[in-house]
Design a protein around this motif. Structure first.
Motif, PDB file in Angstrom:
ATOM      1  N   TYR A   1      38.721   0.058  -0.700  1.00 41.78           N
ATOM      2  CA  TYR A   1      37.867   0.794  -1.524  1.00 41.78           C
ATOM      3  C   TYR A   1      36.664   1.604  -0.978  1.00 41.78           C
ATOM      4  CZ  TYR A   1      40.425  -2.171  -4.571  1.00 41.78           C
ATOM      5  OH  TYR A   1      41.465  -2.981  -5.483  1.00 41.78           O
TER       6      TYR A   1
ATOM      7  N   LYS B  40      35.651   5.368  -1.638  1.00 45.04           N
ATOM      8  CA  LYS B  40      34.679   5.752  -2.140  1.00 45.04           C
ATOM      9  C   LYS B  40      34.149   7.012  -1.202  1.00 45.04           C
ATOM     10  CE  LYS B  40      29.857   4.076  -2.949  1.00 45.04           C
ATOM     11  NZ  LYS B  40      29.043   3.092  -2.913  1.00 45.04           N
TER      12      LYS B  40
ATOM     13  N   PHE C  53      34.933   8.432  -9.288  1.00 47.35           N
ATOM     14  CA  PHE C  53      33.866   7.892  -8.569  1.00 47.35           C
ATOM     15  C   PHE C  53      33.319   6.743  -9.457  1.00 47.35           C
ATOM     16  CE2 PHE C  53      29.515   7.576  -7.059  1.00 47.35           C
ATOM     17  CZ  PHE C  53      29.680   7.092  -5.607  1.00 47.35           C
TER      18      PHE C  53
ATOM     19  N   THR D 142      32.913   2.812  -8.915  1.00 50.32           N
ATOM     20  CA  THR D 142      31.794   2.316  -9.344  1.00 50.32           C
ATOM     21  C   THR D 142      31.646   1.282 -10.306  1.00 50.32           C
ATOM     22  OG1 THR D 142      30.437   4.226  -8.111  1.00 50.32           O
ATOM     23  CG2 THR D 142      29.247   2.604  -9.163  1.00 50.32           C
TER      24      THR D 142
ATOM     25  N   LEU E 217      31.749  -3.125  -2.255  1.00 48.00           N
ATOM     26  CA  LEU E 217      31.910  -1.608  -2.041  1.00 48.00           C
ATOM     27  C   LEU E 217      31.228  -1.229  -0.671  1.00 48.00           C
ATOM     28  CD1 LEU E 217      32.762   0.694  -4.754  1.00 48.00           C
ATOM     29  CD2 LEU E 217      34.326  -0.579  -3.414  1.00 48.00           C
TER      30      LEU E 217
END
Length: 124
Positions: free
Chosen positions: A62, A66, A86, A90, A116
């Motif tokens: 992850y 990202k 994205f 999130t 994250l």
């Protein structure tokens, strides 16, 4: 969360990657092969970072996912699918953190599963 229009030029360039990603349950070796194919490509534009993020997501990497999505958004801010992915990533992390749950995982990868980034300052 990740998609590529099959009629687009980008799809043709990344066809072998998307075929692996769009299969029901790609194996670890399939995902490793997709990653190797991406690594072999010389052109690393926004779409390359998006495809890389998709592979990272399927591999449950992850933080890397990202990072690639952020790079794709910087390289091509007009492409809404990068921001959409994205935001989805999130939101998934936010939901996991609210419920004190782990992100979906193939194997334990530390605090990245729940937030994250950022939690390492308080737990590591």
């Amino acid at each position: 969360m990740f998609h590529c229009d099959e009629d687009s030029q980008e799809y043709e360039r990344f066809r072998s990657i998307w075929e692996i990603l769009n299969s029901d349950l790609p194996s670890d070796s399939d995902l490793d092969e997709a990653w190797k194919r991406l690594e072999a490509m010389k052109e690393r534009d926004a779409e390359w970072h998006y495809a890389s993020a998709a592979v990272c997501f399927r591999k449950c990497w992850y933080l890397e996912c990202k990072r690639h999505l952020k790079k794709a958004m910087r390289l091509n801010p007009q492409a809404g699918k990068y921001k959409e992915a994205f935001d989805g990533l999130t939101a998934m992390a936010d939901e996991a953190a609210k419920g004190n749950k782990r992100m979906p995982s193939r194997e334990f990868d530390g605090c990245a599963e729940t937030c994250l980034e950022g939690c390492c300052t308080s737990c590591c």
